[in-house]
Scaffold this motif. Structure first.
Motif, PDB file in Angstrom:
ATOM      1  N   ASP A 212       0.857  -1.187   0.000  1.00 54.95           N
ATOM      2  CA  ASP A 212       0.000   0.000   0.000  1.00 54.95           C
ATOM      3  C   ASP A 212       0.893   1.236   0.000  1.00 54.95           C
ATOM      4  N   LEU A 213       0.860   1.989  -1.098  1.00 54.94           N
ATOM      5  CA  LEU A 213       1.716   3.172  -1.202  1.00 54.94           C
ATOM      6  C   LEU A 213       1.370   4.236  -0.177  1.00 54.94           C
ATOM      7  N   ALA A 242      -3.698   2.999  -1.895  1.00 56.40           N
ATOM      8  CA  ALA A 242      -3.198   2.738  -3.252  1.00 56.40           C
ATOM      9  C   ALA A 242      -2.374   1.459  -3.228  1.00 56.40           C
ATOM     10  N   ARG A 243      -3.000   0.352  -3.572  1.00 60.56           N
ATOM     11  CA  ARG A 243      -2.343  -0.960  -3.502  1.00 60.56           C
ATOM     12  C   ARG A 243      -1.713  -1.323  -4.850  1.00 60.56           C
ATOM     13  N   THR A 244      -0.497  -1.834  -4.770  1.00 58.70           N
ATOM     14  CA  THR A 244       0.215  -2.344  -5.934  1.00 58.70           C
ATOM     15  C   THR A 244       0.917  -3.629  -5.540  1.00 58.70           C
ATOM     16  N   VAL A 245       1.620  -4.234  -6.481  1.00 59.67           N
ATOM     17  CA  VAL A 245       2.353  -5.468  -6.221  1.00 59.67           C
ATOM     18  C   VAL A 245       3.821  -5.235  -6.547  1.00 59.67           C
ATOM     19  N   ASP A 281      -6.515   1.344 -13.710  1.00 62.24           N
ATOM     20  CA  ASP A 281      -5.581   0.222 -13.788  1.00 62.24           C
ATOM     21  C   ASP A 281      -4.246   0.511 -13.112  1.00 62.24           C
ATOM     22  N   SER A 282      -4.151   1.580 -12.374  1.00 64.29           N
ATOM     23  CA  SER A 282      -2.869   1.938 -11.783  1.00 64.29           C
ATOM     24  C   SER A 282      -3.071   2.746 -10.512  1.00 64.29           C
ATOM     25  N   VAL A 283      -1.976   2.902  -9.780  1.00 56.25           N
ATOM     26  CA  VAL A 283      -1.952   3.757  -8.591  1.00 56.25           C
ATOM     27  C   VAL A 283      -0.825   4.761  -8.778  1.00 56.25           C
ATOM     28  N   VAL A 284      -0.968   5.922  -8.167  1.00 56.30           N
ATOM     29  CA  VAL A 284      -0.015   7.002  -8.384  1.00 56.30           C
ATOM     30  C   VAL A 284       0.444   7.553  -7.037  1.00 56.30           C
ATOM     31  N   GLY A 347      10.088  24.640  -7.782  1.00 59.48           N
ATOM     32  CA  GLY A 347      10.106  23.309  -7.201  1.00 59.48           C
ATOM     33  C   GLY A 347       9.813  22.252  -8.244  1.00 59.48           C
ATOM     34  N   LEU A 348       9.584  21.051  -7.775  1.00 57.61           N
ATOM     35  CA  LEU A 348       9.446  19.897  -8.660  1.00 57.61           C
ATOM     36  C   LEU A 348       8.278  19.034  -8.212  1.00 57.61           C
ATOM     37  N   CYS A 349       7.596  18.446  -9.182  1.00 60.48           N
ATOM     38  CA  CYS A 349       6.520  17.490  -8.923  1.00 60.48           C
ATOM     39  C   CYS A 349       6.911  16.159  -9.559  1.00 60.48           C
ATOM     40  N   VAL A 350       7.026  15.125  -8.733  1.00 65.02           N
ATOM     41  CA  VAL A 350       7.418  13.793  -9.198  1.00 65.02           C
ATOM     42  C   VAL A 350       6.229  12.859  -9.017  1.00 65.02           C
ATOM     43  N   ALA A 351       5.834  12.198 -10.105  1.00 65.79           N
ATOM     44  CA  ALA A 351       4.703  11.258 -10.078  1.00 65.79           C
ATOM     45  C   ALA A 351       5.187   9.881 -10.449  1.00 65.79           C
ATOM     46  N   VAL A 352       4.889   8.910  -9.609  1.00 72.68           N
ATOM     47  CA  VAL A 352       5.233   7.514  -9.862  1.00 72.68           C
ATOM     48  C   VAL A 352       3.935   6.755 -10.090  1.00 72.68           C
ATOM     49  N   GLN A 353       3.778   6.200 -11.280  1.00 74.09           N
ATOM     50  CA  GLN A 353       2.577   5.449 -11.633  1.00 74.09           C
ATOM     51  C   GLN A 353       2.947   3.964 -11.751  1.00 74.09           C
ATOM     52  N   LEU A 354       2.253   3.117 -10.951  1.00 79.16           N
ATOM     53  CA  LEU A 354       2.527   1.696 -10.910  1.00 79.16           C
ATOM     54  C   LEU A 354       1.249   0.917 -11.203  1.00 79.16           C
ATOM     55  N   PRO A 355       1.378  -0.305 -11.725  1.00 80.29           N
ATOM     56  CA  PRO A 355       0.172  -1.108 -11.958  1.00 80.29           C
ATOM     57  C   PRO A 355      -0.568  -1.369 -10.648  1.00 80.29           C
ATOM     58  N   ALA A 356      -1.878  -1.318 -10.711  1.00 80.82           N
ATOM     59  CA  ALA A 356      -2.692  -1.545  -9.514  1.00 80.82           C
ATOM     60  C   ALA A 356      -2.625  -3.006  -9.105  1.00 80.82           C
ATOM     61  N   GLY A 357      -2.587  -3.241  -7.806  1.00 84.10           N
ATOM     62  CA  GLY A 357      -2.574  -4.602  -7.282  1.00 84.10           C
ATOM     63  C   GLY A 357      -3.939  -5.252  -7.390  1.00 84.10           C
TER      64      GLY A 357
END
Length: 358
Positions: A212-213, A242-245, A281-284, A347-357
């Motif tokens: 869980d992110l 936000a769950r991923t695997v 289909d993803s979590v961010v 400043g900076l905005c960083v987004a990490v998108q991963l497949p949803a669990g």
């Protein structure tokens, strides 16, 4: 791998073409013979019964002619098959030559077969793509090795200098020397551990589990709260589950690195926003911070190893220059995407998108 010598593909195709032509000719001869023996009876065929036909004698007379025709067919099959096979295998010859050059270390060569698409051209295109990626990967590894050697050499050189100074000046305060040596040694250890973590992420040798992110974001902010207070930076965490695997340890390191970077590359009285969200289909995971305006050129390079960027705010906690490189490798190992966007206000905005669990 050593193999026993064998026939070339071109020769095999030539023999196949010739053999097929001979088989067709033989079948045609057999068909003619069957026709004569079955449907052509012996007897007189003229009106006055003056011309007698013997079918077996006719076949015996026909046999030499068939032999000559079969010999001609065999010759044409061998010669034509050899030329046709050579023409068909020309693309494969170019692919083989390019493969040999790549095996000898030349990765810049490309096949670039022209013409309409077929199996050979698809193979050549795939091979060209593989060579391009391999060349880029090798160049990246060479740059990384050079940068890593430079970064590892720095603390060793500093240590050698401090030891030389201590040896030449016995009356020097050993307490100060020990403190400086401890700091340099700590930096070398941090750099080594970061390199090992980066290698582990690149190899993708980890156990996957549900993560869980949002919990990782809370843990990272709690861990770095003391550093944020020291830097006079406010941490704000929000979002949904936000769950991923993936690897819990690597994703925890990813989150910690992002929050750490957002804190140390910030302004006094600045803010860091850590949020999580769910898409179909993803979590961010998004980490944004305040800071100086960043140029687009800097954004495109700071994910590379040891690229800290001179325009970013530097502190004593700026790290070893592998933070975002590790993040990028972890994201790629989890089949995700990493997006860096400069904020209009700085400043900076960083987004990490991963497949949803699932």
């Amino acid at each position: 791998m050593r193999r026993a010598p064998g026939l070339s593909v071109r020769l095999k195709l030539t023999l196949s073409y010739a053999g097929f032509i001979m088989l067709v000719g033989a079948l045609l001869f057999v068909a003619v013979c069957v026709f004569y023996l079955r449907f052509l009876p012996d007897g007189f065929i003229s009106a006055d019964d003056s011309f007698w036909i013997d079918r077996y004698a006719l076949l015996r007379a026909f046999a030499p002619f068939v032999t000559i025709v079969m010999a001609v067919l065999l010759t044409l099959g061998l010669v034509g098959g050899w030329l046709l096979a050579g023409w068909m295998l020309t693309p494969l010859t170019r692919i083989t030559a390019a493969t040999r050059m790549a095996a000898n270390g030349s990765l810049s060569h490309r096949i670039r077969l022209s013409g309409r698409s077929d199996e050979f051209r698809e193979l050549a295109d795939v091979f060209d793509t593989m060579l391009a990626r391999l060349e880029a990967h090798v160049d990246e590894q060479q740059r990384f090795a050079a940068n890593a050697s430079h970064e590892l050499r720095t603390p060793l050189a500093i240590t050698q200098t401090l030891l030389d100074v201590a040896r030449n000046d016995p009356d020097r305060d050993t307490g100060e020397l020990i403190d400086r040596l401890r700091g340099v040694n700590t930096r070398a250890i941090d750099l080594t551990e970061a390199l090992l973590l980066l290698s582990r992420a690149d190899q993708r040798s980890f156990t996957r589990q549900h993560v869980d992110l949002s919990l990782l974001a809370e843990e990272a902010t709690e861990t770095l709260l003391t550093l944020a207070e020291k830097q006079e930076v406010t941490l704000e965490t929000s979002g949904e589950i936000a769950r991923t695997v993936g690897s819990h340890a690597l994703l925890q390191q990813l989150t910690t690195n992002l929050v750490h970077n957002a804190i140390v590359h910030n302004l006094p009285q600045g803010t860091v926003w850590v949020t999580t969200s769910v898409q179909p289909d993803s979590v961010v995971l998004t980490v944004a911070n305040t800071g100086e305006p960043l140029a687009e050129q800097l954004i495109s390079t700071i994910v590379e190893p040891f690229q800290r960027g001179t325009e970013r705010i530097r502190t004593d906690h700026a790290g070893v220059g592998l933070g975002l490189a590790i993040v990028n490798s972890i994201v790629e190992a989890h089949a995700g995407t990493l997006t860096l966007t400069p904020r209009a206000a700085g400043g900076l905005c960083v987004a990490v998108q991963l497949p949803a669990g699932r």
